[in-house]
Design a protein around this motif. Structure first.
Motif, PDB file in Angstrom:
ATOM      1  N   SER A  49      21.222  54.227  45.603  1.00  0.00           N
ATOM      2  CA  SER A  49      20.873  55.366  44.742  1.00  0.00           C
ATOM      3  C   SER A  49      20.325  54.919  43.386  1.00  0.00           C
ATOM      4  N   THR A  50      19.852  53.685  43.306  1.00  0.00           N
ATOM      5  CA  THR A  50      19.360  53.178  42.025  1.00  0.00           C
ATOM      6  C   THR A  50      17.836  53.360  41.949  1.00  0.00           C
ATOM      7  N   GLU A  51      17.379  54.038  40.909  1.00  0.00           N
ATOM      8  CA  GLU A  51      15.948  54.321  40.745  1.00  0.00           C
ATOM      9  C   GLU A  51      15.164  53.066  40.397  1.00  0.00           C
ATOM     10  N   TYR A  52      15.658  52.341  39.388  1.00  0.00           N
ATOM     11  CA  TYR A  52      14.982  51.108  38.987  1.00  0.00           C
ATOM     12  C   TYR A  52      15.976  50.223  38.260  1.00  0.00           C
ATOM     13  N   ILE A  53      15.668  48.941  38.172  1.00  0.00           N
ATOM     14  CA  ILE A  53      16.445  48.076  37.287  1.00  0.00           C
ATOM     15  C   ILE A  53      15.482  47.397  36.314  1.00  0.00           C
ATOM     16  N   SER A  54      15.986  47.152  35.112  1.00  0.00           N
ATOM     17  CA  SER A  54      15.217  46.363  34.143  1.00  0.00           C
ATOM     18  C   SER A  54      15.948  45.030  34.003  1.00  0.00           C
TER      19      SER A  54
END
Lengths: 111, 532
Positions: A49-54
């Motif tokens: 459920s993670t949209e994006y990571i930086s």
């Protein structure tokens, strides 16, 4: 943004919901550190459920890996979307942390 | 050199022969003697070697030929002239002696007048030879110094011209400078004045080496500093001309073409100071030469008031500015590259970026010139005007946030909505969100050395199939893209996070650029996307 944590076949699993970035990573880090302090040896980070990571999200993974290494434990990840997969490849993290296509595979790699 | 008394070494196994020559030459020269070959070689190698040797051929142990051979084979003694003095007098021996490098040949019984004359001639010859040698050395050193100076000049020149160009959805610009081996003094510059205006210029300084390079650096700096608060190219060039005309002892001058483009309207202000006419290619392929001249070369006439003109660029128009190194490039047969060839190359190329156009022109010029030529610097700049007025408001969002980490959430929220409205796919959306988080975190965490509140500008636009992100901050000057790449092969223990965010942005975008606007850092990112 929230974090879900659970135990799956005895393994600690954390699932960031939404963004894993500068503002949300400290939560993830706090939850993982607490789990390790209470005796968890391995960690699965489930990106379903993670949209994006930086890079802040990568920092959590690296910190976890560094904490677990002396205890003989590892962190593995699973279900990353295209952006997350690309970030792991470009950063070289894909050579450092095992990545799986499902939570089951991730968990069973640790049992 | 002239006043020094010259030394002559007489080598003979007969003391009597030595005495005859010493007595004869003593009034004019300092005399030394050796009674065998070994002594002669030792004397020639001493700290005060003779300027000339009179050498007997017939000597026991080591004969004159052998002495001569050894002296001529040693770099230290090979330049001492040797005159053979012997009773033999046959032509054969004479030839052998001269073959071994002897300067002259005397036969006994000697005639005093002939000995004196031959000795004098040889010593004079030796002196001329030495003078020539030191003159040659001076020339060599001078040549090396000049080359060094030219190299330094070229380094200054190349360090001064930008290699990263501002980017916008309204225009695209690229330039390249190829310095010639010796002549040169070209330069160019491209910089943003404010959100809407970009200044670009091409110049050609007369002269070469360090003076030309410094003059060029001055011209470029003056243009940039003046352009920051002067919207008129005429006024900028007039000011630069006044500054450069003062104390211009080297009588250098510079041809200049200076432009300010309003990126939103396409209007370009131009001032041409003695520069060759740029070429404009309209979207429909029509070529216009910008022949307008607004004044003489810069730094020639102090107080001259330059004029300015304007050109209206429309979507698809392309402007080519160059130095005469392009059109005056010539072949070994003396043919010039010329304007017609350049025009036809520029005219017949479509669907290329400014960079591709510039590279195509450079390679065509090189092909024309043939190998190893290029007499003058070659500079080529191409500007494509892409824009038309933004009609659809929702294709751009522009806003400001303050320098606090929790403001980043707001930025990503605004972008989320924008991305959804513009049907940006998930992967591109995530990539841009990541970049916003990483770049803004850097600015907020490391950009300021005070406790004040600052505004950070974010502008995101959709241009055809690309998203352009521009982040502007008034923090300390910092080009994130110049940071060294992190070691992505390090192990868990060795690994740190330094530079990783920037590295991701660099690798995951199609184009990234940094420039320092007036008091501001401006970072531009371009990412292609396909609508859902």
């Amino acid at each position: 943004m929230s974090m879900e944590t659970k135990k799956e076949q005895g393994v600690f699993v954390i699932s960031p919901i939404g963004r894993l970035d500068t503002n949300t990573s400290p939560d993830a880090e706090r939850l993982i550190v607490e789990a390790i302090d209470s005796g968890e040896k391995n960690v699965v980070m489930d990106y379903t459920s993670t949209e994006y990571i930086s890079s802040a999200g990568l920092r959590v993974v690296l910190k976890t890996a560094k904490l677990l290494k002396p205890k003989g434990g590892v962190i593995v990840v699973c279900n990353g979307n295209e952006q997350i997969t690309e970030v792991f490849e470009i950063s070289g993290f894909s050579g450092m942390v095992a990545s799986f296509n499902s939570l089951e595979e991730a968990v069973s790699s640790l049992n | 050199m002239v006043d020094k008394i010259q030394k002559i070494l007489v080598v003979d196994d007969e003391r009597l022969n030595i005495n005859v020559l010493v007595e004869l030459l003593k009034p004019s020269y300092k005399m030394m003697a050796a009674i065998n070959g070994q002594q002669a070689i030792k004397a020639a190698n001493s700290n005060s070697p003779p300027d000339l040797i009179l050498l007997d051929i017939m000597m026991p142990e080591m004969d004159g030929y052998e002495v001569c051979k050894q002296l001529k084979n040693d770099p230290k003694t090979k330049d001492i002239p040797i005159i053979f003095v012997t009773a033999m007098g046959q032509e054969e021996s004479e030839a052998k002696g001269l073959d071994l490098g002897a300067a002259d040949y005397l036969t006994k019984p000697i005639s005093p007048a002939i000995v004196e004359a031959r000795v004098k001639t040889q010593l004079a010859l030796k002196q001329r030879h030495e003078e020539l040698k030191s003159a040659y050395k001076i020339i060599e050193e001078q040549k090396k110094r000049m080359q060094n100076e030219l190299d330094v000049g070229r380094e200054i020149q190349l360090a001064m011209v930008p290699s990263i160009f501002p980017a916008s959805h309204m225009y695209n610009i690229y330039a390249s400078l190829e310095p010639a081996r010796e002549v040169g003094g070209d330069f160019y510059d491209v910089f943003n004045i404010d959100e809407e205006h970009v200044c670009f210029c091409v110049g050609d300084v007369s002269g070469k080496g360090v003076p030309a390079a410094l003059f060029m650096a001055m011209a470029k700096t003056l243009i940039k500093s003046r352009a920051s608060n002067d919207p008129s190219t005429a006024s900028i060039v007039t000011h630069v001309n006044d500054e450069l005309s003062q104390d211009n002892e080297g009588c250098l001058f510079v041809t200049l073409f200076v432009c300010i483009l309003n990126t939103l309207t396409g209007k370009v202000l131009t001032t041409n100071a003695g520069h060759n006419p740029p070429i404009l290619r309209r979207a429909n392929g029509v070529i216009e030469l910008l022949k307008r001249l607004d004044g003489p070369v810069v730094a020639a006439i102090e107080g001259f008031a330059y004029k300015e003109g304007f050109v209206q660029l429309n979507k698809g128009d392309s402007l080519l500015i160059f130095t005469d190194g392009v059109t005056e490039a010539d072949t070994a047969h003396g043919e010039f590259y010329g304007d017609p060839r350049l025009v036809s190359l520029f005219e017949n190329t479509e669907n290329r970026s400014p960079k591709q156009m510039v590279e195509q022109i450079l390679s065509d010029v090189h092909e024309f010139e043939g190998q190893g030529r290029q007499a003058d610097d070659i500079t080529v700049m191409v500007l494509d005007y892409l824009g038309e007025m933004q009609s659809e408001q929702d294709k751009t969002i522009s806003f400001q946030v303050t320098n606090a980490l929790n403001e980043i959430e707001k930025v990503v929220d605004l972008f989320d909505e924008f991305a959804t409205n513009n049907k940006v796919n998930q992967k591109v959306k995530s990539t841009i969100s990541m970049a916003l988080d990483d770049l803004l975190t850097n600015v907020v965490s490391y950009g300021y050395n005070d406790e004040q509140q600052h505004k950070i500008g974010v502008r995101i636009s959709v241009v055809e199939s690309s998203i352009v992100v521009v982040i502007t901050d008034d923090g300390m000057p910092f080009n994130p893209f110049q940071m060294e790449n992190p070691n992505t092969k390090a192990s868990i223990e060795e690994r740190d996070m330094g530079g990783l965010g920037i590295h991701l942005v660099k690798k995951m975008f199609d184009h990234v650029a940094y420039h320092r606007n007036i008091e501001k850092n401006v970072v531009t990112l371009v990412k292609q996307f396909t609508a859902k």
